[in-house]
Enzyme design. Structure first.
Site, PDB file in Angstrom:
ATOM      1  N   HIS A 159     -23.070  21.725  45.099  1.00 37.93           N
ATOM      2  CA  HIS A 159     -21.644  21.615  44.778  1.00 37.93           C
ATOM      3  C   HIS A 159     -21.038  20.467  45.580  1.00 37.93           C
ATOM      4  O   HIS A 159     -21.526  20.118  46.647  1.00 37.93           O
ATOM      5  CB  HIS A 159     -20.925  22.922  45.105  1.00 37.93           C
ATOM      6  CG  HIS A 159     -21.448  24.083  44.323  1.00 37.93           C
ATOM      7  ND1 HIS A 159     -21.145  24.278  43.003  1.00 37.93           N
ATOM      8  CD2 HIS A 159     -22.311  25.076  44.670  1.00 37.93           C
ATOM      9  CE1 HIS A 159     -21.784  25.353  42.553  1.00 37.93           C
ATOM     10  NE2 HIS A 159     -22.500  25.868  43.563  1.00 37.93           N
ATOM     11  N   CYS A 160     -19.938  19.925  45.058  1.00 36.91           N
ATOM     12  CA  CYS A 160     -19.229  18.845  45.725  1.00 36.91           C
ATOM     13  C   CYS A 160     -18.724  19.327  47.088  1.00 36.91           C
ATOM     14  O   CYS A 160     -18.199  20.426  47.157  1.00 36.91           O
ATOM     15  CB  CYS A 160     -18.055  18.401  44.860  1.00 36.91           C
ATOM     16  SG  CYS A 160     -17.213  16.966  45.517  1.00 36.91           S
TER      17      CYS A 160
END
Lengths: 267, 75
Positions: free
Chosen positions: B12-13
């Site tokens: 995930h970012c």
């Protein structure tokens, strides 16, 4: 070095920065920094450098934690009163980041031990509260060719200068300590606690910039601020050919322990 | 010029770009990294960040798996 999964997570916000990245973080993790003084300035300096993952942090301070320290020396807690400051700080650093190796010296930084201690470090940070030791750090670092960050706070004011061999040193600006008692220390005159955090954090940022090469250091620039007006200014300074330690005809060629005002010496 | 692969479809970012940078750091200049990522935030951000930080994004290719792309980055 290869970062493990935990380190990738821990240092992810540094790795993302273009000016730090993986290489910069590796440099931070391999760096050895000596902090002189585990008090008002030393506390935020040690916290941020530990959080950043500086490989080895040396702490030198001969004092023990006093209740009156806790208003600004945020690395020490109420239950640490009477504990050596270097020990209290070491415990917090290890809880914050177990990657960091902490070396403690529960003693004063003096002309006798200065060279021997700084030789094991890449960078020295002045977190002291008195002129004799500020001049001693300057002279030891200049004579040993060691970069350092000068920092000082009083009341609502702070100032800092970064030194690298060849740039203006503290003595280029201030030739000698003021006479004992001429300028009060913060233990006599008082200091707004948060000022210690403001200045110490600037010094910590300079250390991280030094190791990563990011941006421009406060070399040949004295940063000073007053928190009442909240005005910051940088004053351009130059190496002084008449400087007693780094000038053309140096008169300071060995280390000096200047006299401290009596009230500065505790117990 | 060597070719390497990285799968960040499970990241995930901002760990997507963190992992990309970690891999890129191991490469030599001119080497190619094929980054497998999902559409949405990773597809929007990883190529953009790579370009911002001085890498070449050579191409972005859709794969046979729905919503999964390969971003080809040259160091």
């Amino acid at each position: 070095m290869d970062f493990n999964e935990e380190q990738i997570q821990r240092y992810s916000r540094h790795i993302l920065l273009q000016d730090v990245g993986v290489e910069g973080q590796e440099k931070i993790c391999n760096a050895r920094v000596l902090i002189v003084g585990a008090g008002g300035l030393g506390a935020p300096i040690a916290f941020y450098l530990a959080a950043a993952g500086i490989g080895t942090i040396g702490l030198i301070d001969g004092d023990t934690v006093d209740l009156s320290n806790l208003q600004r020396q945020i690395i020490h807690f109420t239950e640490d009163v009477n504990k050596p400051k270097v020990l209290s700080a070491k415990e917090k650093i290890e809880r914050l980041n177990p990657d960091v190796k902490v070396i403690t010296y529960h003693k004063l930084f003096t002309s006798e031990n200065a060279f021997d201690i700084i030789k094991d470090y890449d960078f020295v940070v002045d977190g002291t509260d008195n002129f004799p030791v500020k001049f001693l750090i300057n002279d030891a670092c200049v004579l040993a060719g060691k970069p350092f960050s000068h920092g000082g706070i009083l009341r609502f004011d702070g100032q800092t200068l970064t030194y690298k061999p060849g740039t203006a040193c503290y003595r280029c600006l201030f030739h000698a300590p003021p006479p004992p008692g001429a300028v009060p220390t913060c233990s006599q005159a008082g200091v707004l606690g948060a000022i210690a955090g403001m200045l110490g954090t600037i010094q910590a940022a300079e250390v991280l910039k030094y190791f990563t090469g990011a941006g421009d250091l406060l070399t040949n620039r004295l940063l000073s601020f007053n928190a009442k007006s909240m005005e910051f200014r940088t004053i351009n300074v130059h190496p002084n050919s008449n400087c007693p330690v780094c000038g053309k005809h140096p008169t300071v060629t060995t280390l000096i322990d200047y006299e401290q005002a009596v009230c500065e010496i505790k117990r | 010029m060597a070719n390497y692969n990285l799968d960040i479809t499970h990241e995930h970012c901002p760990m997507t770009f963190v992992k990309t940078k970690i891999e890129l750091a191991k490469l030599k200049s001119g080497d190619i990294l094929n980054v497998r990522l999902t559409e949405g935030e990773p597809l929007q951000n990883v190529p953009k960040s790579a370009v911002e930080q001085g890498y070449n994004v050579l191409s972005i290719v859709e794969t046979e798996t729905k919503g999964v792309h390969i971003v080809v980055i040259q160091k």
